[in-house]
Design a protein around this motif. Structure first.
Motif, PDB file in Angstrom:
ATOM      1  N   ASP A   1     -13.205   5.796   0.922  1.00 21.89           N
ATOM      2  CA  ASP A   1     -11.780   5.456   0.899  1.00 21.89           C
ATOM      3  C   ASP A   1     -11.454   4.674  -0.380  1.00 21.89           C
ATOM      4  O   ASP A   1     -10.442   4.916  -1.052  1.00 21.89           O
ATOM      5  CB  ASP A   1     -11.481   4.618   2.156  1.00 21.89           C
ATOM      6  CG  ASP A   1     -10.032   4.209   2.245  1.00 21.89           C
ATOM      7  OD1 ASP A   1      -9.175   5.029   1.861  1.00 21.89           O
ATOM      8  OD2 ASP A   1      -9.752   3.081   2.703  1.00 21.89           O
TER       9      ASP A   1
ATOM     10  N   PHE B   1      -8.748   5.670  -3.343  1.00 20.60           N
ATOM     11  CA  PHE B   1      -7.663   4.765  -3.718  1.00 20.60           C
ATOM     12  C   PHE B   1      -7.759   4.399  -5.206  1.00 20.60           C
ATOM     13  O   PHE B   1      -6.764   4.403  -5.937  1.00 20.60           O
ATOM     14  CB  PHE B   1      -7.728   3.490  -2.858  1.00 20.60           C
ATOM     15  CG  PHE B   1      -6.679   2.477  -3.207  1.00 20.60           C
ATOM     16  CD1 PHE B   1      -5.373   2.646  -2.780  1.00 20.60           C
ATOM     17  CD2 PHE B   1      -6.988   1.357  -3.968  1.00 20.60           C
ATOM     18  CE1 PHE B   1      -4.390   1.721  -3.107  1.00 20.60           C
ATOM     19  CE2 PHE B   1      -6.011   0.430  -4.298  1.00 20.60           C
ATOM     20  CZ  PHE B   1      -4.712   0.613  -3.866  1.00 20.60           C
TER      21      PHE B   1
ATOM     22  N   SER C   1      -6.418  -4.788  -2.455  1.00 23.41           N
ATOM     23  CA  SER C   1      -6.215  -3.627  -1.583  1.00 23.41           C
ATOM     24  C   SER C   1      -6.930  -3.785  -0.258  1.00 23.41           C
ATOM     25  O   SER C   1      -7.787  -4.648  -0.092  1.00 23.41           O
ATOM     26  CB  SER C   1      -6.697  -2.346  -2.276  1.00 23.41           C
ATOM     27  OG  SER C   1      -8.023  -2.048  -1.887  1.00 23.41           O
ATOM     28  N   ALA C   2      -6.576  -2.906   0.662  1.00 18.73           N
ATOM     29  CA  ALA C   2      -7.242  -2.884   1.967  1.00 18.73           C
ATOM     30  C   ALA C   2      -8.262  -1.749   2.004  1.00 18.73           C
ATOM     31  O   ALA C   2      -8.750  -1.398   3.065  1.00 18.73           O
ATOM     32  CB  ALA C   2      -6.196  -2.713   3.061  1.00 18.73           C
ATOM     33  N   HIS C   3      -8.597  -1.159   0.840  1.00 18.19           N
ATOM     34  CA  HIS C   3      -9.480   0.011   0.802  1.00 18.19           C
ATOM     35  C   HIS C   3     -10.893  -0.374   0.375  1.00 18.19           C
ATOM     36  O   HIS C   3     -11.330  -0.075  -0.734  1.00 18.19           O
ATOM     37  CB  HIS C   3      -8.891   1.071  -0.143  1.00 18.19           C
ATOM     38  CG  HIS C   3      -7.533   1.529   0.286  1.00 18.19           C
ATOM     39  ND1 HIS C   3      -7.344   2.507   1.218  1.00 18.19           N
ATOM     40  CD2 HIS C   3      -6.289   1.086  -0.054  1.00 18.19           C
ATOM     41  CE1 HIS C   3      -6.045   2.678   1.432  1.00 18.19           C
ATOM     42  NE2 HIS C   3      -5.388   1.817   0.669  1.00 18.19           N
TER      43      HIS C   3
ATOM     44  N   ASP D   1       0.788  -1.225   0.000  1.00 23.97           N
ATOM     45  CA  ASP D   1       0.000   0.000   0.000  1.00 23.97           C
ATOM     46  C   ASP D   1       0.827   1.285   0.000  1.00 23.97           C
ATOM     47  O   ASP D   1       0.293   2.382  -0.115  1.00 23.97           O
ATOM     48  CB  ASP D   1      -0.925  -0.011   1.222  1.00 23.97           C
ATOM     49  CG  ASP D   1      -2.075   0.950   1.051  1.00 23.97           C
ATOM     50  OD1 ASP D   1      -2.446   1.236  -0.107  1.00 23.97           O
ATOM     51  OD2 ASP D   1      -2.585   1.435   2.070  1.00 23.97           O
ATOM     52  N   SER D   2       2.145   1.175   0.141  1.00 17.56           N
ATOM     53  CA  SER D   2       2.982   2.376   0.168  1.00 17.56           C
ATOM     54  C   SER D   2       2.983   3.035  -1.214  1.00 17.56           C
ATOM     55  O   SER D   2       2.499   2.452  -2.196  1.00 17.56           O
ATOM     56  CB  SER D   2       4.418   1.990   0.532  1.00 17.56           C
ATOM     57  OG  SER D   2       4.919   1.085  -0.428  1.00 17.56           O
TER      58      SER D   2
ATOM     59  N   PRO E   1     -10.568  -4.786  -3.521  1.00 17.26           N
ATOM     60  CA  PRO E   1     -10.311  -4.730  -2.083  1.00 17.26           C
ATOM     61  C   PRO E   1     -10.783  -6.008  -1.378  1.00 17.26           C
ATOM     62  O   PRO E   1     -11.658  -6.723  -1.882  1.00 17.26           O
ATOM     63  CB  PRO E   1     -11.161  -3.547  -1.614  1.00 17.26           C
ATOM     64  CG  PRO E   1     -11.611  -2.843  -2.835  1.00 17.26           C
ATOM     65  CD  PRO E   1     -11.602  -3.834  -3.942  1.00 17.26           C
TER      66      PRO E   1
ATOM     67  N   HIS F   1       0.458  -1.975  11.090  1.00 14.34           N
ATOM     68  CA  HIS F   1      -0.339  -0.809  10.699  1.00 14.34           C
ATOM     69  C   HIS F   1      -0.262   0.286  11.757  1.00 14.34           C
ATOM     70  O   HIS F   1      -0.411   1.455  11.455  1.00 14.34           O
ATOM     71  CB  HIS F   1      -1.801  -1.206  10.479  1.00 14.34           C
ATOM     72  CG  HIS F   1      -1.959  -2.186   9.358  1.00 14.34           C
ATOM     73  ND1 HIS F   1      -1.713  -1.856   8.051  1.00 14.34           N
ATOM     74  CD2 HIS F   1      -2.317  -3.487   9.350  1.00 14.34           C
ATOM     75  CE1 HIS F   1      -1.918  -2.902   7.278  1.00 14.34           C
ATOM     76  NE2 HIS F   1      -2.279  -3.911   8.046  1.00 14.34           N
TER      77      HIS F   1
ATOM     78  N   ILE G   1      -4.932  -5.165  -8.252  1.00 13.74           N
ATOM     79  CA  ILE G   1      -4.463  -4.806  -6.909  1.00 13.74           C
ATOM     80  C   ILE G   1      -5.411  -5.425  -5.893  1.00 13.74           C
ATOM     81  O   ILE G   1      -6.634  -5.260  -5.993  1.00 13.74           O
ATOM     82  CB  ILE G   1      -4.432  -3.281  -6.668  1.00 13.74           C
ATOM     83  CG1 ILE G   1      -3.433  -2.606  -7.604  1.00 13.74           C
ATOM     84  CG2 ILE G   1      -4.042  -2.976  -5.215  1.00 13.74           C
ATOM     85  CD1 ILE G   1      -3.294  -1.104  -7.376  1.00 13.74           C
TER      86      ILE G   1
ATOM     87  N   ARG H   1       2.248   1.299  -4.813  1.00 18.20           N
ATOM     88  CA  ARG H   1       1.245   1.739  -5.794  1.00 18.20           C
ATOM     89  C   ARG H   1       1.880   1.982  -7.171  1.00 18.20           C
ATOM     90  O   ARG H   1       1.276   1.678  -8.208  1.00 18.20           O
ATOM     91  CB  ARG H   1       0.553   3.013  -5.303  1.00 18.20           C
ATOM     92  CG  ARG H   1      -0.285   2.770  -4.048  1.00 18.20           C
ATOM     93  CD  ARG H   1      -0.960   4.038  -3.572  1.00 18.20           C
ATOM     94  NE  ARG H   1      -1.577   3.835  -2.275  1.00 18.20           N
ATOM     95  CZ  ARG H   1      -2.567   4.578  -1.788  1.00 18.20           C
ATOM     96  NH1 ARG H   1      -3.044   5.571  -2.507  1.00 18.20           N
ATOM     97  NH2 ARG H   1      -3.079   4.348  -0.602  1.00 18.20           N
TER      98      ARG H   1
END
Ligand SMILES: Cc1cc2nc3c(=O)[nH]c(=O)nc-3n(C[C@H](O)[C@H](O)[C@H](O)COP(=O)(O)O)c2cc1C
Length: 454
Positions: free
Chosen positions: A245, A249, A238-240, A221-222, A271, A340, A236, A226
């Motif tokens: 959010d 993203f 993702s955690a979004h 995610d940095s 996600p 996190h 991807i 990306r």
């Protein structure tokens, strides 16, 4: 006639419970995360539900908490390639995605393993390339935790470029099988790949596989993560998963594609998200509450708190108030987990304020603050919610994370998939045979022919 906008199609992946605390092991329906039957059950259910792919996360070292193996999480998992190759034999269309680390593996070996999976599965392989953020994982390997975080994406990009050079080295019609005169193999081009990390010279051992390259997934995610995804990934993870959010993203990474000469359709954003169903909205909410309490057991609540406080809090009552002592910086309290919690004091302040304002015990607070995005409702509501995320560009679909192994998708496939189909946003049959077909992605070799008979 008014012009009708074609609905975006939803892409779904089935996450086999991995290195996480979402799986509820106390449920009588819970099965093994190691027996092959569990993998078969979950994969076949996902295929019945016409999912794009089956997804395996990976942890290369058992997590430790306070110096002991953290057995509140999933502990122990068979090798990814072994599982995926075996699943290829018992499924026909489902994509098979494995998380494989770029820091601790060599490109030649990875190229061979993924090309083999792609051949054996008829074009269904996908590779989630992760870098791992901690040196602790590296201690399991010959060179140890030898690469600092900032260098990991340099290496990841070089690993992906090197595997592609190896896959590109056989022309699409490289192996011509002439039945009358024997087999004439047109030799692969010699590969020369030179970079900061690698000096590779030689020939690759396999002709081009059905997808050209396996589908490339990325999960960091940095900012570097990306950029790496924008340059090289097809998907991807993702955690979004929350709507707003997710939209931010989505726009952020899709906007990065143009400078790599790629279109917005070349990269799918999926996600992670959980789901809880009920026959009525109230029943679904009650189920969700019950599952959250099962996911965050009293011991899990204390372990989460210890991760922020950086110290042993086993003397505290999970049903009591937060500790009055202050947190200390202790990055090693939990090892082998993506970290996190960046500023423990700020988090502790916020948690104290929240628990005081809402009169929450330790466990109640952890249940709320560690909740991941999830869809809660009747099958119709859940389908509509998923569809809203996709149609409004918060995602292109989801990697769904069930709370039960291996039956976690049974109800979803039976009840939610037909609702998604009714909305016109989800396939009613597989129309192609490869994972690239399911995801609407181009084959980089513009040909599915690796081996041609004449
Ligand atoms: C949604 C998500 C899932 C991930 N899954 C894994 C995994 O299964 N195994 C793993 O070793 N790392 C996993 N990672 C870690 C990342 O791949 C990466 O190594 C780490 O986040 C450091 O990169 P970053 O600084 O770009 O986030 C995951 C990260 C995210 C955001």
């Amino acid at each position: 006639m008014p012009e009708q906008r074609i609905r975006k199609q939803i892409h779904l992946a089935a996450h086999f419970p991995g290195v996480n605390h979402h799986t509820v092991w106390t449920d009588p329906e819970s099965g093994s995360q190691i027996d092959f039957d569990s993998f078969v059950h979950l994969a076949r259910t996902a295929e019945r539900g016409l999912f794009d792919f089956f997804f395996l996360a990976e942890g290369l070292r058992l997590r430790e908490h306070l110096g002991r193996v953290h057995d509140l999480d999933v502990v122990g998992r068979p090798d990814t390639f072994t599982v995926l190759n075996a699943l290829a034999a018992v499924t026909t269309h489902l994509g098979l995605a494995g998380t494989i680390n770029t820091t601790y593996n060599e490109p030649f070996e990875l190229a061979k393993q993924f090309a083999s999976l792609d051949h054996l599965s008829g074009g269904r392989a996908a590779w989630n390339a992760v870098t791992s953020s901690d040196a602790f994982t590296g201690e399991n390997f010959r060179r140890g935790g030898y690469l600092e975080h900032t260098k990991r994406y340099t290496r990841a990009a070089e690993v992906v470029d090197a595997t592609r050079a190896l896959w590109d080295s056989w022309p699409a019609d490289a192996l011509v099988v002439d039945r009358e005169n024997g087999v004439f193999a047109q030799p692969a081009r010699e590969v020369r790949f030179s970079s900061e990390q690698f000096e590779i010279e030689g020939e690759f051992v396999l002709p081009g596989s059905p997808q050209g390259y396996p589908v490339q997934i990325q999960a960091g995610d940095s900012d570097e993560g990306r950029e790496f995804a924008a340059a090289k990934a097809d998907v991807i993870f993702s955690a979004h998963g929350e709507l707003e959010d997710g939209r931010r993203f989505y726009a952020d990474v899709k906007d990065r594609l143009a400078k790599y000469g790629r279109s917005r359709e070349d990269l799918k954003i999926l996600p992670a998200a959980g789901f809880v169903l009920g026959d009525t909205p109230e029943e679904a909410r009650a189920n969700a509450q019950r599952i959250r309490r099962q996911q965050v057991s009293p011991q899990t609540a204390i372990a989460f708190l210890e991760q922020v406080w950086g110290r042993d809090l086993s003397a505290y009552d999970p049903d009591g108030p937060l500790p009055e002592i202050d947190p200390v910086e202790n990055v090693n309290i939990t090892r082998g987990r993506v970290r996190h919690a960046k500023d423990p004091r700020a988090i502790a302040e916020a948690w104290r304020a929240k628990s005081e304002a809402e009169n929450l015990s330790i466990r109640e607070l952890i249940i709320e603050t560690t909740a991941r995005p999830q869809f809660i409702g009747t099958p119709r509501q859940v389908a509509a919610d998923i569809d809203r995320h996709v149609q409004t560009d918060a995602s292109d679909g989801f990697v769904l994370v069930p709370h039960l192994t291996p039956a976690g998708f049974d109800e979803f496939v039976e009840k939610v998939v037909p609702e998604l189909q009714d909305l016109g946003s989800f396939r009613t049959e597989y129309t192609g045979s490869t994972l690239r077909d399911h995801l609407g992605l181009r084959n980089p070799h513009h040909s599915t022919e690796g081996v041609r008979a004449s």
